[in-house]
Design an enzyme around this catalytic site. Structure first.
Site, short mmCIF file in Angstrom:
data_model
loop_
_atom_site.label_atom_id
_atom_site.label_comp_id
_atom_site.label_asym_id
_atom_site.label_seq_id
_atom_site.Cartn_x
_atom_site.Cartn_y
_atom_site.Cartn_z
N LYS A 25 0.60 -1.54 0.07
CA LYS A 25 -0.20 0.28 0.40
C LYS A 25 0.95 1.06 0.42
O LYS A 25 1.73 1.23 0.74
CB LYS A 25 -0.91 0.56 0.67
CG LYS A 25 -2.17 -1.32 0.98
CD LYS A 25 -2.88 -0.99 2.34
CE LYS A 25 -4.48 -0.26 2.68
NZ LYS A 25 -4.33 0.45 3.68
C1 E4P Z 1 -7.62 0.31 4.93
O1 E4P Z 1 -7.03 -0.13 5.16
C2 E4P Z 1 -7.52 2.15 4.86
O2 E4P Z 1 -6.29 1.88 5.53
C3 E4P Z 1 -9.32 1.81 6.22
O3 E4P Z 1 -9.61 1.50 5.95
C4 E4P Z 1 -8.53 3.67 6.49
O4 E4P Z 1 -10.16 3.37 7.86
P1 E4P Z 1 -10.35 4.33 8.96
O5 E4P Z 1 -10.35 6.17 7.55
O6 E4P Z 1 -11.67 4.07 9.48
O7 E4P Z 1 -9.56 4.50 9.65
#
Ligand code: E4P
Length: 228
Positions: A86
């Protein structure tokens, strides 16, 4: 729409991997920080719970181009095939996405807040573009619309990049992106549980049991089948 689990909690991963049709796990630095401890052991344990065929998404911490490439290579060396790196959607992130995608690595471009950013991620060769749905909805912006626009753009271009929608707080947001043509969504254990739960399902099942028992007593259908 494929469903991925958005947590690094081993107990939850074991549970949902057993009961739910999930296709992998996503993490980010915040999610890992919630678990604390030995992060390499944790990631390695997650890989061993979900097995080699499911997706594991791990975010880079480095912010400089060469260091991101080095970190990405090290992450995949450590966690094996079906590991997605990522990378946040910045200029350096796009540059790294182009290089890594050309080298055959699966890149999930993350922290996407607009369809324009998703388009750039796709043009850079990302395997996934990850729009943050609730972070948009939460500031009166259109998270669902962003996913719908991205789905249209990707369909028109015929790109191989898939949408992996993230950052959900409600089951309705998840259903809305599915209707909008989203390819995959990553859900926290809590949101995934609510995606299944329905009190009328529970009362229906209780009714089936009561009706069977009223008509046939304690004998089960399996008992009858085994005895015939
Ligand atoms: C995926 O892993 C994203 O980083 C995550 O869904 C972000 O979620 P949040 O907005 O609840 O932190």
């Amino acid at each position: 729409m494929r469903i991925i689990l958005d947590t690094a909690n081993l107990e939850d991963i074991r549970y949902f991997h057993t009961y739910y049709p999930i296709e992998g796990v996503t993490t980010n630095p915040t999610i890992l920080s919630r678990e604390g401890g030995d992060v390499l052991s944790l990631l390695s344990e997650i890989r061993s719970v979900i097995g080699p065929e499911k997706e594991l998404h791990v975010q880079v911490i480095e912010t400089e181009y060469e260091r991101i490439l080095e970190e990405a290579h090290a992450i995949v060396d450590f966690l094996g095939k079906n590991t997605y790196v990522k990378i946040p959607v910045t200029e350096v992130g796009l540059r790294a996405t182009k290089a890594l995608s050309e080298q055959g690595y699966g890149v999930t471009v993350t922290a996407i807040l607009t369809a324009a950013q998703a388009l750039l991620a796709s043009n850079a060769g990302a395997a996934y573009a990850a729009p943050y749905v609730n972070r948009l909805e939460n500031i009166c912006a259109d998270g669902i619309g962003t996913v719908a626009d991205t789905a249209e753009i990707f369909k028109a271009s015929g790109t191989k990049t898939k949408i992996l929608a993230a950052s959900f707080k409600t089951a309705k947001e998840v259903l809305d992106v599915a209707v909008a043509g989203c390819h995959a969504a990553t859900l926290s254990p809590d949101v995934l549980r609510r995606f299944l739960a329905h009190t009328t399902t529970d009362t229906s099942i209780a009714g089936f049991s009561a009706d069977w028992k009223h008509a046939f007593g304690d004998v089960t259908l399996l008992d009858l089948l085994k005895k015939r």
